[in-house]
Design an enzyme around this catalytic site. Structure first.
Site, PDB file in Angstrom:
ATOM      1  N   PRO A 193      48.438  48.473  38.339  1.00  0.00           N
ATOM      2  CA  PRO A 193      47.653  49.232  37.699  1.00  0.00           C
ATOM      3  C   PRO A 193      46.889  49.177  36.339  1.00  0.00           C
ATOM      4  CG  PRO A 193      50.129  49.773  37.505  1.00  0.00           C
ATOM      5  CD  PRO A 193      49.841  48.567  38.430  1.00  0.00           C
ATOM      6  N   GLU A 194      45.565  48.867  36.737  1.00  0.00           N
ATOM      7  CA  GLU A 194      44.669  49.092  35.679  1.00  0.00           C
ATOM      8  C   GLU A 194      43.650  50.068  36.232  1.00  0.00           C
ATOM      9  OE1 GLU A 194      43.317  45.564  33.553  1.00  0.00           O
ATOM     10  OE2 GLU A 194      44.804  44.339  34.505  1.00  0.00           O
TER      11      GLU A 194
END
Length: 265
Positions: free
Chosen positions: A2-3
């Site tokens: 998750p970015e």
DNA sequence: TAAAATGTTGGGTA
DNA sequence: ATACCCAACATTTT
């Protein structure tokens, strides 16, 4: 995974599939995945809620429901996917939300770092975040001024979600390489011109990540292809695309950091 | 085996 | 208050 680009990719994928469906029930399979409220209240309050919209703020997925907001942070290993509601839980499924139409959304999270909040006041959780890097408010003037208010190493500062929201280890390394700035450079020493280059690099690399549907690494989050276009991340020993020097790896602020020792100053 | 992995937070130190 | 380090969270892979 998750970015920002990976979370944005997921939000875009889920939205057309789920908007206007009604939540029928929730199956919480790992208690600590739920940050708030209590499991009992969660199941009671989420039942019957209509999904009005799905969006993103920083690395948070935001499900706007009829009378609450459901926030999901994927942390290190979380993924969200839609499946046939009759399928039984897969390995590492921590929360399954059953919706109308015979389907469900599964929050799968190997490392169990991910968190879910059901709240009437999302600002309680999102309020401390810095600006969205793809918004108009993220200007080179703002960045220059903000960098000069601090005396910190550039990379840890960019990873600080209260400074700018949404950058993680990969995109920070990539942006600093494009902007030709050393990860340990003192933030207050960055010139106005360099701040502009950094602003442009951050926006461009995030947009590239979104365009390529995010980065897929190891067993986490399959679907994107940005990992095939890394300039420095996980590229120790390979030549820098700017100058040909060999990319190095070091630890900065407890994070593996990849950079070109020749052109990043 | 030890180390490292896309993230965040709380505690301790200076 | 700011900056920085460490540990914790938990699992898998190299």
């Amino acid at each position: 995974m998750p970015e920002l680009p990976e979370v944005e990719t997921i939000a875009r994928k889920l939205k057309p599939e789920l908007v206007n469906r009604t939540i029928l029930s929730a199956d919480l399979r790992w208690t600590r995945t739920l940050a708030t409220p209590s499991p009992g209240k969660f199941k009671e309050q989420i039942q019957g809620q209509r999904i009005v919209d799905i969006g993103r703020r920083a690395k948070y997925l935001i499900f706007r429901l009829s009378s609450y907001s459901l926030l999901i942070h994927l942390r290190m290993s979380g993924d969200l996917y839609i499946k046939d509601g009759t399928l039984s839980a897969a390995k590492h499924d921590r929360l399954i939300i059953n919706v109308s139409g015979g389907r469900s959304v599964a929050f799968n999270d190997t490392r169990k770092f991910g968190r879910v909040w059901l709240t009437s006041n999302p600002a309680d959780i999102l309020g401390k975040l810095g600006p969205e890097p793809l918004d108009n408010e993220f200007t080179s003037q703002w960045l220059y001024a903000a960098l000069h208010k601090r005396h910190r190493q550039l990379k840890p500062l960019l990873l600080d979600q209260t400074f700018i929201a949404g950058l993680g280890n990969i995109y920070t390394d990539e942006a600093l390489n494009i902007a030709k700035l050393h990860p340990q450079r003192d933030s207050s020493s960055v010139t106005a011109k360099q701040a502009e280059a950094l602003r442009d690099a951050i926006q461009n690399v995030l947009q590239e990540g979104i365009r390529r549907n995010g980065a897929t690494i190891d067993w986490v989050y399959r679907g994107g292809e940005f990992q095939n276009y890394f300039r420095v991340y996980d590229r120790e020993g390979y030549p820098c695309q700017n100058c040909g020097a060999i990319i190095k790896r070091m630890v900065v602020g407890q994070r593996g950091t990849h950079y070109c020792p020749n052109c990043q100053r």
